[in-house]
Structures are given as C-alpha cells and as structure tokens.
Design a protein around this motif. Structure first.
Motif, mmCIF file in Angstrom:
data_model
loop_
_atom_site.group_PDB
_atom_site.id
_atom_site.type_symbol
_atom_site.label_atom_id
_atom_site.label_comp_id
_atom_site.label_asym_id
_atom_site.label_seq_id
_atom_site.Cartn_x
_atom_site.Cartn_y
_atom_site.Cartn_z
ATOM 1 N N ILE A 119 44.330 77.662 49.310
ATOM 2 C CA ILE A 119 44.308 76.408 50.091
ATOM 3 C C ILE A 119 45.372 75.452 49.553
ATOM 4 N N THR A 120 46.186 74.929 50.442
ATOM 5 C CA THR A 120 47.161 73.906 50.020
ATOM 6 C C THR A 120 47.396 72.902 51.149
ATOM 7 N N ALA A 121 48.188 71.883 50.832
ATOM 8 C CA ALA A 121 48.394 70.767 51.764
ATOM 9 C C ALA A 121 49.394 71.117 52.869
ATOM 10 N N PRO A 143 47.912 81.866 53.170
ATOM 11 C CA PRO A 143 47.938 80.401 53.029
ATOM 12 C C PRO A 143 46.895 79.768 53.947
ATOM 13 N N VAL A 144 46.185 78.803 53.432
ATOM 14 C CA VAL A 144 45.247 78.048 54.260
ATOM 15 C C VAL A 144 45.665 76.586 54.134
ATOM 16 N N LEU A 145 46.335 76.105 55.170
ATOM 17 C CA LEU A 145 46.855 74.729 55.129
ATOM 18 C C LEU A 145 45.773 73.765 55.568
ATOM 19 N N VAL A 146 45.673 72.645 54.841
ATOM 20 C CA VAL A 146 44.678 71.641 55.226
ATOM 21 C C VAL A 146 45.320 70.259 55.257
ATOM 22 N N ASP A 184 47.336 58.070 50.367
ATOM 23 C CA ASP A 184 48.249 58.563 49.318
ATOM 24 C C ASP A 184 48.994 59.841 49.719
ATOM 25 N N PHE A 185 48.720 60.355 50.895
ATOM 26 C CA PHE A 185 49.390 61.551 51.460
ATOM 27 C C PHE A 185 49.056 62.842 50.697
ATOM 28 N N ASN A 186 48.090 62.772 49.778
ATOM 29 C CA ASN A 186 47.718 63.973 49.016
ATOM 30 C C ASN A 186 46.587 64.736 49.697
ATOM 31 N N ILE A 187 46.397 65.975 49.265
ATOM 32 C CA ILE A 187 45.437 66.881 49.907
ATOM 33 C C ILE A 187 44.046 66.231 50.013
ATOM 34 N N VAL A 197 53.903 76.710 50.215
ATOM 35 C CA VAL A 197 53.309 77.721 51.106
ATOM 36 C C VAL A 197 54.145 79.009 51.103
ATOM 37 N N GLU A 198 55.424 78.858 50.878
ATOM 38 C CA GLU A 198 56.351 79.994 50.897
ATOM 39 C C GLU A 198 55.949 81.072 49.886
ATOM 40 N N VAL A 199 55.639 80.648 48.676
ATOM 41 C CA VAL A 199 55.323 81.657 47.653
ATOM 42 C C VAL A 199 53.961 82.292 47.914
#
Ligand SMILES: Cc1ncc(COP(=O)(O)O)c(C=O)c1O
Length: 400
Positions: free
Chosen positions: A104-106, A124-127, A133-136, A114-116
């Motif tokens: 899971i990443t932002a 990849p699980v984008l959330v 603060d623009f953070n996850i 996400v590339e790696v």
C-alpha cells in the motif's frame, strides 16, 4: 530619453519589473550553484583528495559518511546505494517480498515509489492522501488491507512525516512491514504523542532516501541510502547491494549493483554537517512566504504539525482555490519566477499504473490536489528580496 509622463501604467510596471528583476539575484527553483559557492573551499579539496588517492568505489569516504549519517539519524545501519529508487527496491528485496504481495502506498507522490513495487511484481495498492499535509491517509490504508497485504510505504511528502504513529500501530495489528520513503524529508523530526522524538526514516522497519542533487541532502550526481535498526535486515541488504555477495564471489541471493561512489560520499559528508542549518534556512523561507500569504483567502499555505522541527520544506507547496493555476504559472514565468506542479497526475491515472480495481471515488483528495497545488522556489539560498518579489507577484495575479 523617454519621459516618465509618456509612460503608461503598463510600461511603468514592466519597467519596474525589469529593474527589480535585473538587480535581484536570478530566482531558481533550487540554487545548487549558490549553495556550492558557500562550501566550495571544503568540497574542492575533498574531491581532489579522491582524485589523487583513486579510491573511487567503496573507498574510506563512503564508510565515513555512512557512520556520520548513522550518528546524525540515530539509526543502527545506513547502507549507501546508487539512488533513491534503488534504495526502495533493495529495501523491498531485503524484506523478502514476493510477487503478488500487496504493498500500500500513496497515490500522490513521485512515481519511483510505485514503480519499484510494480518492477518487483508486487501488487501496488494506491490510496488517497490527506487534504492538509498531502501525506497518506491512515483510514484509506486501513480500508485497503487484505490478507495479501504485506507492506505499507508512507512517503514523507514535501518534507513532512506521514502519521507514523498510526501507521506503525496498523502495521503491528496486521503484521505488516513499514518502508518509509524518506527521499524528501531527511533531517525532519517526528514527534510521537508521548513526546518522544525520532528522525524521519528511523521509525519504520526500513527506510529509503535519495541524494539527488535537489534533495535537502543532495550530492553532485546520483546517490541514495537505506536505513534500518534491524541487524539481520542490514546484513541481507549489504549483500543485495553488492550482487548478492556476502563472501567474495559467493552469490547467495539475487542482488543488484548499487553503490554510492566516493566523490558523492565526500560531498555528502560535507553537506551533512550543514544539514540542520540548511533545513533551518528552508524553514525561515517558508515562514516568510507564510507571512506574506496569511491574508490571502485563495491561498492555503503548507500545513505543519505542532513541532517546528517536523517539516524540512523539501517543497513549499500552496493550495489554490478559485485561481487560474495555468494562468498563474504563465504569469510567474513571464516575471522570471520558476515554479512547479508536483504532481500533475495522480499515480492511479498514469498509464503504467492504471488498474480496474481502483474506484475514482476513493481518490477524491488526490484528484483535487493535482488541480490545486503549486510549488514555489524553495532552497537554502533564497533571500528576502526574492521572497518578497515572488509573493507580491502571486498576490498581484490573484487580486487581478
Ligand atoms: C518520494 C520519492 N521517492 C523516490 C525518489 C527516487 O529517488 P532517485 O531520484 O534518487 O532515484 C524520489 C526522487 O525524486 C522521490 O521524490
């Protein structure tokens, strides 16, 4: 000579801009040359020494820098490598993540993260991220966890830590690894609710950073590092960065070739000694921008959590409301003010990372941020005259 009376208001403003911008230092997004001039007397002989002793790879300087960075961060192991993207990849390899494992990443970050994940055939699980603060977003992480989830990668975006306390709690509850992408927040200090403090990149199971020249601690080429407090993981990673070798010509695991060279280590070692003062210079510049924009309703200045050591302003990013952002970018460029839009496209909409699993309603914040954000020049060499000029131009555009 043209008489003042014959100048129209437009001519006069243009003339004034010309005089101001002519007498002022050229504004840059990042002033690497200006910073170099301040440390030239230390950097030049340090590079010269390596040229003379030819210890270009794995020389003593690399080890020295590694030790100094461990001390600075208060972390047991720093493993230097070739760049921040490698650092992320190697951290994931070191943890033994396997194809099909979900990470899971932002959604709102630079693509390297996400590339790696994709490159290692992990899923990849984008959330979504927080609007302030623009953070996850911690709730979005919780919602995305499945039995296949193995790791969370919080990115400390623009210089401020993600909510590490909550993320570590979630990880503990679900038995997940936390890999901090600390490419943008080196030197930031995270404060836990009990008042305990820790440097960004020392809280998760492992962390990565980038020494790309424009980073808060940047070298004069490419560079990166992995941090961990776990002795076994550090040992595994030291082999992975060196072709999977733990003993010369014995390749026990599949590795990579990822090294920080001695010239970069020498530069970084000098800059590390100045990192706190560099980060303070960024904070001072941010304070001045904040002051200039404090009465402008259409601008939201960067949100900062409580403690003043928390944010190291890798970027100074404004959120605009009801402002023609493209028009503002063009206006700033006409006035010799560079700016950036980080990031213009959410990762879940990028061709390489699109996936039917994603639901647009889950990315409300990122989808809006990509339309509203603008990053202003931010570096260690910004002076008051430049900050005043930049902020006045922005306010002039906004007030029409
Ligand atoms: C959040 C983030 N992660 C990873 C990277 C990758 O670092 P590098 O360019 O050193 O490979 C960057 C660099 O821009 C970054 O900003």
């Amino acid at each position: 000579m043209l008489k003042y009376t014959s100048l129209t208001k437009f001519h006069w403003l243009t003339f004034t801009n010309f005089v101001i911008s002519y007498s002022m230092k050229k504004i840059q997004m990042v002033d690497l040359k200006g910073q170099y001039i301040g440390i030239k007397d230390a950097v030049n002989p340090a590079i010269q020494e390596i040229l003379e002793n030819t210890s270009f790879i794995n020389g003593p300087k690399v080890h020295e820098f590694q030790k100094n960075l461990e001390n600075y961060l208060g972390v047991k192991h720093v493993i230097p490598c070739a760049n921040g993207t490698d650092a992320l990849q190697i951290a994931m390899m070191g943890l033994g993540l396997k194809p099909g494992d979900e990470v899971i990443t932002a959604d709102f970050t630079f693509a390297a993260t996400v590339e790696v994940i994709a490159l290692l055939q992990l899923t990849p699980v984008l959330v979504d991220v927080n609007p302030d603060d623009f953070n996850i977003d911690v709730d979005a992480i919780k919602k995305a966890i499945t039995p296949k989830t193995k790791a969370i990668v919080p990115v400390h975006l623009f210089g401020q830590c993600a909510n590490m306390e909550a993320i570590m709690d979630i990880a503990k509850e679900h038995n997940l690894y936390v890999i901090e992408d600390n490419a943008q927040a080196i030197g930031a200090t995270y404060t836990f609710s009990n008042g305990k403090k820790a440097k960004a990149g020392t809280i998760g199971h492992v962390a990565s950073t980038s020494f790309f020249p424009s980073k808060n601690l940047g070298c004069y080429g490419d560079g990166g590092a992995i941090f961990t407090n776990n002795d076994d993981l550090a040992h595994t990673i030291r082999g992975i960065v060196n072709h999977g070798m733990y003993e010369r010509y014995h390749h026990d695991v599949v590795g990579v070739n990822s090294r920080l060279d001695s010239i970069q280590a020498a530069v970084l070692d000098i800059k590390l000694r100045k990192l706190d003062s560099y980060n303070n210079a960024r904070r001072e510049a941010a304070k001045k921008y904040n002051e200039a924009f404090k009465h402008i309703d259409k601008i939201t200045t960067p949100y900062e959590y409580g403690s003043s050591d928390n944010h190291v302003f890798h970027q100074y990013t404004l959120k605009l409301k009801d402002v023609d952002r493209d028009g503002l970018v063009a206006f700033l460029n006409e006035n010799n003010i560079p700016c950036g839009v980080y990031y213009p496209i959410p990762l879940h909409k990028q061709k390489a990372y699109k996936d039917d699993r994603y639901n647009e309603a889950d990315f409300e914040v990122t989808n809006q941020l990509v339309k509203d954000v603008i990053s202003l020049p931010m570096h260690t060499e910004l002076d008051d005259e430049q900050i005043t000029y930049i902020s006045e131009k922005i306010i002039e555009f906004i007030n029409g």
